[in-house]
Write an enzyme that holds these catalytic residues in place. Structure first.
Site, PDB file in Angstrom:
ATOM      1  NE  ARG A 161       2.394   1.270   5.080  1.00 59.51           N
ATOM      2  CZ  ARG A 161       2.576   0.239   4.278  1.00 59.51           C
ATOM      3  NH1 ARG A 161       3.687   0.126   3.591  1.00 59.51           N
ATOM      4  NH2 ARG A 161       1.644  -0.688   4.159  1.00 59.51           N
ATOM      5  CB  CYS A 203      -3.631  -0.541   5.149  1.00 59.73           C
ATOM      6  SG  CYS A 203      -2.326   0.652   5.561  1.00 59.73           S
ATOM      7  CB  CYS A 245      -0.440   3.676  -1.210  1.00 59.65           C
ATOM      8  SG  CYS A 245       0.414   2.287  -0.482  1.00 59.65           S
ATOM      9  CB  CYS A 259     -10.656  16.752   2.422  1.00 60.65           C
ATOM     10  SG  CYS A 259     -11.479  15.412   3.296  1.00 60.65           S
ATOM     11  CB  CYS A 315      -2.642   0.332  -0.877  1.00 57.06           C
ATOM     12  SG  CYS A 315      -3.322   1.008   0.654  1.00 57.06           S
ATOM     13  CB  CYS A 329      -8.393  15.394   9.886  1.00 64.58           C
ATOM     14  SG  CYS A 329      -9.636  14.231   9.259  1.00 64.58           S
ATOM     15  CB  CYS A 342      -5.499  16.665   7.329  1.00 63.29           C
ATOM     16  SG  CYS A 342      -5.333  16.221   5.578  1.00 63.29           S
TER      17      CYS A 342
END
Ligand code: SAM
Ligand code: DTB
Ligand code: SF4
Length: 346
Positions: free
Chosen positions: A285, A213, A122, A78, A153, A82, A85
Site C-alpha cells: 500500500r 496489515c 480503516c 497519545c 481494518c 513516536c 507523529c
C-alpha cells in the site's frame, strides 16, 4: 550478479536444516538476509522495476488497485512518543485531542467512503493500547461497517490476546500495526514501547485469525541499510503480512522530525519495488506522503508494484489527494479500482 532469492543460510534454524537438505527444502522457511535486500536496492533502477513488475504480474492483475479509506476515530492525546507523529502528547503540534467518535458518525463516514468507491474502511485511534471498555463501541463500528459490505481494518495500538480475539469475533478483517523501521534504528524514533512489544501484538493478531496489515515509514533519516532491515523484518515474518503499508514521512511542524532531509523520491520507489519482490502476494500500500508526490512519481510507485492506496481527502490528521483527483489519475493510467472489476458485466 546479485541474488534476489531469499537465503536459507543466515539463521540458526536454516543452518540446522541445511545439514538435512531434503528436509530443509520442505520445512525451513526462506529467509531474507538484510544483505540480500540491500542488493535489490542496489540494482540499476530499470532492472529493479522490471523485476518488481514481473513479480507483480505473476501474482496480481496488473492494472487493478485496491482503495481503502481512513478515518481517525479518536484523534490526538497519545501517550507514545513516536517522533514522526502529530498525535503524540510529547510534541506540540497544536492538534486538539478528541474523544472516541460516536458509532453513528463513523458509520455515516463509512457510507460516504463506500459511495466514493472504497472497498475497505480503516479506523485509527491514537492510543498506546485500548482499554476493554473502548472495545465495545469499536466492535459495534466493525459490525456496522461490515454490514455495509466493506472490509474492516482498525489500528488501536498494542493489543492483549483476549482483545484481539474479541475483535476477530466482531468480524474484523485486518489489524494495522507497523514495525515502522529497522530494529537498530527504532530506538532513535520511539522510546515508549519496544520493537518486541510490536512483534508481540502482531503475533496475537495473527493467532486470533485476523489478517495482518504491517509496514513502516521511510524518510525518518534512516540509512538504506536500515530501510532494507525493515523490509527484511517484514518479509521474514511467518507468514509475511497480507497488507504492507509503506509510508513516506509527512513532516508536521512541532514534531521532532520536522525539517528532516526529504528522501530521494527514487529511493521511495525502490522501497516499494523491494517490498513487492520480497513479499510477492502481499498488498503493498502506497500510504502517507502521497499528497507530497507528483502524479508521475505515484505512477512509478504503481509500476513498482504498489497495488493499493489510501483514498479520500484525509489520512488521519493530515491531508491526502482529493478523491476526484485520484479517480482521474487512475483513468489516465488505464487502471481500475478493485470493486469495479469485481462487479459482474452489465
Ligand atoms: N496509534 C496506532 C499505532 O501507532 O499503532 C495507530 C495509528 S499510527 C498513526 C499508524 C502509523 O501511521 C504509524 O505506525 C506510522 O507508520 C504512520 N504515521 C504516523 N504519522 C505519520 C507521519 N507523520 N508521516 C507518515 N506516516 C505516519
Ligand atoms: C499506516 O501505515 N498509515 C496510515 C494507517 N496505517 C493508519 C496512517 C498515516 C498517518 C499519516 C499522518 C496523519 O495523517 O496523521
Ligand atoms: Fe500514538 Fe500511533 Fe502516533 Fe505513535 S504513531 S504517537 S502510537 S498515534
Amino acid at each position: 550478479m546479485t541474488s534476489s532469492l531469499p537465503s536459507s543460510s543466515s539463521t540458526p534454524l536454516a543452518t540446522v536444516a541445511a545439514t538435512h537438505a531434503d528436509v530443509a527444502s520442505a520445512t525451513a522457511p526462506a529467509r531474507w538476509r538484510v544483505a540480500d535486500v540491500v542488493a535489490l536496492y542496489e540494482l540499476p533502477f530499470n532492472d529493479l522495476l522490471f523485476r518488481a513488475q514481473q513479480v507483480h504480474r505473476a501474482n496480481f492483475a496488473a492494472n487493478t488497485v485496491q482503495l481503502s479509506t481512513l478515518l481517525s476515530i479518536k484523534t490526538g492525546g497519545c501517550e507514545e512518543d513516536c517522533s514522526y507523529c502529530p498525535q503524540s502528547v510529547h510534541h506540540d503540534t497544536g492538534l486538539k485531542a478528541d474523544k472516541l467518535m460516536p458509532v453513528a458518525e463513523v458509520l455515516a463516514a463509512a457510507r460516504v467512503a463506500q459511495q466514493q468507491g472504497a472497498t475497505r474502511f480503516c479506523m485509527g485511534a491514537a492510543w498506546r493500547n485500548p482499554k476493554d471498555r473502548h472495545l465495545e463501541p469499536i466492535k459495534e463500528m466493525i459490525r456496522g461497517v461490515k454490514a455495509l459490505g466493506l472490509e474492516t481494518c482498525v489500528t488501536l495500538g498494542m493489543l492483549e490476546r483476549h482483545q484481539a480475539e474479541g475483535l476477530r469475533e466482531a468480524g474484523l478483517d485486518y489489524y494495522n500495526h507497523n514495525l515502522d523501521t529497522a530494529p537498530e534504528f527504532y530506538g532513535q524514533i520511539i522510546t515508549t514501547r519496544t520493537y518486541q512489544d510490536r512483534l508481540d501484538t502482531l503475533e496475537r493478531v495473527r493467532d486470533a485469525g485476523i489478517n495482518v496489515c504491517c509496514g513502516g515509514i521511510v524518510g525518518l533519516g534512516e540509512s538504506r541499510r536500515e530501510r532494507a532491515g525493515l523490509i527484511a523484518q517484514l518479509a521474514n515474518m511467518e507468514p509475511y503480512p497480507e497488507s504492507v503499508p509503506i509510508n513516506n514521512l509527512v513532516q508536521v511542524e512541532g514534531t521532532p522530525l520536522a525539517g528532516t532531509e526529504a528522501l530521494d523520491p527514487f529511493e521511495f520507489v525502490r522501497t516499494i519495488a523491494v517490498a513487492r519482490i520480497t513479499m510477492p502476494r502481499a498488498m503493498v500500500r502506497l500510504s502517507a506522503g502521497r499528497e507530497q508526490m507528483d502524479e508521475a512519481l505515484q505512477a512509478l510507485c504503481l509500476l513498482a508494484g504498489a497495488n493499493s492506496f489510501f483514498y479520500g481527502d484525509q489520512l488521519l490528521t493530515t491531508s491526502n489527494p482529493q478523491a476526484v483527483t485520484d479517480r482521474r489519475l487512475l483513468e489516465r493510467l488505464g487502471m481500475t479500482a478493485e470493486h469495479v472489476q469485481a462487479r459482474p458485466a452489465a
